[in-house]
Design a protein around this motif. Sequence first.
Motif, short mmCIF file in Angstrom:
data_model
loop_
_atom_site.label_atom_id
_atom_site.label_comp_id
_atom_site.label_asym_id
_atom_site.label_seq_id
_atom_site.Cartn_x
_atom_site.Cartn_y
_atom_site.Cartn_z
N VAL A 72 -6.60 -6.93 -2.38
CA VAL A 72 -5.24 -6.52 -2.75
C VAL A 72 -5.27 -5.26 -3.61
O VAL A 72 -4.43 -4.36 -3.45
N ALA A 73 -6.24 -5.17 -4.52
CA ALA A 73 -6.36 -3.97 -5.34
C ALA A 73 -6.65 -2.75 -4.47
O ALA A 73 -6.11 -1.65 -4.72
N MET A 74 -7.48 -2.91 -3.45
CA MET A 74 -7.77 -1.80 -2.54
C MET A 74 -6.51 -1.37 -1.78
O MET A 74 -6.22 -0.17 -1.65
N ILE A 75 -5.76 -2.35 -1.28
CA ILE A 75 -4.54 -2.04 -0.53
C ILE A 75 -3.51 -1.36 -1.44
O ILE A 75 -2.88 -0.36 -1.06
N ALA A 76 -3.34 -1.90 -2.64
CA ALA A 76 -2.37 -1.33 -3.57
C ALA A 76 -2.74 0.11 -3.94
O ALA A 76 -1.87 0.98 -4.03
N PHE A 77 -4.04 0.35 -4.12
CA PHE A 77 -4.48 1.71 -4.45
C PHE A 77 -4.16 2.68 -3.32
O PHE A 77 -3.64 3.78 -3.56
#
Length: 311
Positions: A72-77
């Motif tokens: 999720v952190a990768m997608i949000a970034f």
Amino acid sequence: MGRIEGAMGEFRAAIDRGASPNELAEKVSVLDGLFDDAEAALAPDAATEASTFLGAFTILLREGLEALLIVVAMIAFLRKAERGEALRYVHGGWISALVAGGITWVVATYAIGISGASRELTEGFGSLFAAVVLLSVGIWMHGKAQADQWQRYIREKMSRALTGGSGWFLFGLAFVVVYREVFETILFYAALWSQGNGPVLLAGAGSAVLLLAVIAWAMLRYSRTLPITQFFRYSSWLMAILTVVLAGKGVSALQEAGIIAIAPLRDVPRLSILGLFPTWQSVLAQLLMAVAIAIGFAWNRRGDRGRASAH
């Protein structure tokens, strides 16, 4: 399970230091008792529908949450960076990991057995790889937590299309962090499946998936409204925490596989959710990661002060 792993670690450490036969016999006796308890707990007639549901739910939730936070952190970034075209690499990575997990389930169930050592090696090396990657990502995100830094980065780097190599790196990271959790979950589920209550197990797994989906939705929704500086600050600390956790888990898994020696620490609690295990090696790995994070964050702050004074 935690008690068995701890007792096995103490037994190996006793062998390494040349303990007396009597001491080794005592530890073997303790292990025999723990194995008997585990066998009784895992016996088909000991499994109730409630215990199967709760086991399936908690195992998947525990294993999945860690991978979820990273993905999720990768997608949000990527959304914050307006690099939507790179999302396919991340989605491709975690989806491929799930497919590979399904294949692993079939192979482990109908073709060959997967040893405990194989499981620990996969988890150990996967955890350490992810820890190193997240260490660099966390320090990088911390360095971009200032608005001017982010704008400069956008102008210099993100104006160019994401290279194929970078995209496949995102694919690989998403695959590794998800597959290592899927692999371990499969082995737990295989044991639960052998007890019967298959529909109940699937219900527990489905409930965990639903909760994880809600958590992912909430995180992505919140990240959209979060100012870029706060997003990078919070994300960098999340990456830092996960780095320390994965370092401890990776070393512990390699210890259980017999790759790394075991030096017990009796006064340290065993908190697997935090990657904390009562051995010198795992604690030292976490301390080294924490020091590396502190140095990286301090270097970023020093650079920020230098640029501020220059202006």
